[in-house]
Design an enzyme around this catalytic site. Structure first.
Site, short mmCIF file in Angstrom:
data_model
loop_
_atom_site.label_atom_id
_atom_site.label_comp_id
_atom_site.label_asym_id
_atom_site.label_seq_id
_atom_site.Cartn_x
_atom_site.Cartn_y
_atom_site.Cartn_z
N LYS A 94 19.88 36.29 66.61
CA LYS A 94 18.83 36.86 67.53
C LYS A 94 18.60 36.03 69.01
CE LYS A 94 14.58 37.49 66.33
NZ LYS A 94 13.54 37.96 65.31
N ASP A 171 54.29 34.41 69.12
CA ASP A 171 53.15 34.73 70.13
C ASP A 171 52.08 35.38 69.35
OD1 ASP A 171 52.20 34.97 72.32
OD2 ASP A 171 53.74 36.26 73.04
N GLU A 172 50.76 34.90 69.58
CA GLU A 172 49.45 35.66 68.95
C GLU A 172 49.58 37.09 69.17
OE1 GLU A 172 49.50 33.72 71.62
OE2 GLU A 172 48.20 34.99 73.14
N HIS A 260 44.45 30.17 66.40
CA HIS A 260 44.65 30.51 67.90
C HIS A 260 43.20 30.80 68.54
CE1 HIS A 260 45.91 32.60 71.55
NE2 HIS A 260 47.25 31.96 71.34
N GLY A 333 50.29 26.63 79.94
CA GLY A 333 50.83 26.03 81.32
C GLY A 333 51.41 24.62 81.24
N GLY A 355 55.20 27.47 75.97
CA GLY A 355 55.86 28.84 76.03
C GLY A 355 56.65 28.77 77.23
C1 1AE Z 1 45.64 28.60 74.78
C2 1AE Z 1 46.61 29.55 74.01
C3 1AE Z 1 47.92 29.18 74.82
C4 1AE Z 1 49.07 30.28 74.25
O1 1AE Z 1 48.91 31.01 73.16
C5 1AE Z 1 50.26 30.54 74.89
O2 1AE Z 1 51.07 31.33 74.54
C6 1AE Z 1 50.74 29.65 75.90
O3 1AE Z 1 51.58 29.83 76.82
P1 1AE Z 1 52.26 29.08 78.01
O4 1AE Z 1 52.64 27.91 77.36
O5 1AE Z 1 51.36 29.17 78.96
O6 1AE Z 1 53.47 29.95 78.44
#
Ligand code: 1AE
Length: 406
Positions: A94, A171-172, A260, A333, A355
């Site tokens: 609460k 990928d999530e 994630h 990033g 990624g």
């Molecule tokens: C904070 C989660 C980062 C993630 O899941 C993700 O897909 C990052 O991708 P890039 O490395 O920024 O391309």
């Protein structure tokens, strides 16, 4: 007495913080107090919350919102069952809706902790699975996979694996779907991992995204494990910590689970509200049994202040909590030029996760992975990246594209 604690940062220009603390301690435990007859008060005593600390901070003459207090309340364990939902509703149910209040720390009693085995693998177990002990790990993220068929997915996996990464995660946003159902993609990806390992000489963990209705998750996980899955990815905050606790403590789920942070941005960034990242992505993820915990890094595209990142890191690895540690995965990033900085901030017990920083490499996905491997090799040998890049074209190209060492 066994009790868990919660520390709040409360912002208010005028309130008497000591009275406020008393009102939380009473209001979140026994309700009203003073109006109760003495006999009732005596019987309620063991349930009564207790104010442990009130630190008041005010800066005279500055704008609204600069007066705040850090208040710690102890909650008797007898009030709640030993699970995360009960703890969270007790300490921040609460009152999370009552003014400018942020939950900034939790303290767990031994008896509460005894219900939580914590991560089944943790840092040590993951290193053991991979046979890698003395360097940071490298993880690659599948990208643009919605709508791909099994062969297309296999190909992307193989290119990532050839780059020499230690882990690959779904990928999530890849959910259960007809084109690439979990057991089928696990089967083909694990075959591709075996093939790539003939070149790289490396073992690889593939974290397949565990999705679907809560009631079906265990069945899905077992299906994936039977098909050869050696890790799972899980969107913890969309399901709740208790679901992770169930999965991670289940003896039939025999692989590491990567948590994630999707949805975390709805809960931590506001200064005056929500739950601090160190609690949300640190304490509670580890308690619920996450072997790896992803969180937005201080450097990349989805940023979080560095001190908040370091606070998450601390909670994932601190020896104050008597359960295995969780592997920190600062993400989003990330590119090779950031590797030395990541190692400086997090040490070598870290997963470097990318990624776009892998698939966006001008020479392709495999070169993207290699550029990271080279950056890690350079950093581990204390060689400046620019110097190492002179003889390593993949790293050279990555630095040219995204920038060098910071
Ligand atoms: C904070 C989660 C980062 C993630 O899941 C993700 O897909 C990052 O991708 P890039 O490395 O920024 O391309």
């Amino acid at each position: 007495m066994n009790q868990c604690t919660a520390t709040y940062r409360i912002y208010d220009d005028k309130v008497d913080f000591r009275k406020k603390a008393e009102s939380i301690a009473i209001g979140m435990t026994v309700g009203s107090w003073t109006e109760l007859p003495q006999a009732k008060r005596d019987s309620m005593q063991k349930h009564l919350g207790q104010v442990l600390n009130v630190d008041i901070y005010e800066t005279v003459g500055t704008s609204t919102g600069t007066r705040y207090a850090d208040i710690t309340i102890a909650y008797p364990d007898v009030n709640f069952s030993h699970d995360i939902p009960a703890l969270l509703v007790t300490v921040f149910g609460k009152i999370s809706m009552d003014g400018q209040i942020k939950l900034i720390n939790l303290g767990f009693s031994e008896s509460f902790l005894s219900a939580f085995p914590g991560p089944k693998f943790g840092i040590a177990g993951i290193r053991q699975q991979l046979g890698v002990y003395h360097r940071p790990l490298l993880m690659s993220i599948f990208k643009s996979v919605i709508g791909l068929n099994l062969e297309e997915l296999r190909e992307q996996f193989y290119h990532q694996a050839l780059g020499g990464v230690d882990l690959i995660k779904d990928d999530e946003i890849l959910f259960e779907n007809e084109l690439t159902p979990i057991e089928k993609r696990v089967e083909i990806c694990m075959k591709a991992a075996e093939l790539a390992s003939k070149d790289t000489g490396k073992k690889l963990l593939y974290a397949a995204n565990l999705t679907g209705r809560t009631s079906q998750l265990k069945q899905q996980a077992i299906k994936a494990i039977d098909a050869g899955a050696n890790a799972l990815l899980f969107n913890v905050l969309a399901y709740g910590y208790d679901v992770l606790h169930e999965l991670s403590s289940d003896p039939e789920i025999t692989v590491p689970i990567a948590a994630h942070p999707a949805l975390a941005g709805a809960m931590y960034p506001a200064q005056h509200y929500g739950i601090a990242p160190s609690v949300l992505l640190g304490q509670l993820m580890r308690l619920a049994g996450a072997d790896l915990v992803l969180f937005p890094s201080p450097y990349g595209s989805v940023t979080m202040p560095r001190e908040e990142n370091l606070a998450i890191h601390h909670e994932l690895i601190t020896s104050n909590l008597n359960i295995p540690t969780s592997m920190p995965v600062p993400s989003a990033g990330i590119h090779p030029g950031l590797v030395p900085l990541i190692l400086k901030d997090f040490g070598t017990d870290v997963v470097i996760n990318a990624g776009g920083g892998i698939h966006g490499h001008p020479m392709g996905t495999t070169a993207g992975g290699r550029a990271f491997v080279q950056a890690i090799d350079a950093a581990m040998s204390s060689i400046p990246l620019a110097e190492y890049a002179a003889t390593h074209p993949e790293l050279q190209s990555a630095i040219h594209t995204w920038g060098g060492e910071r």
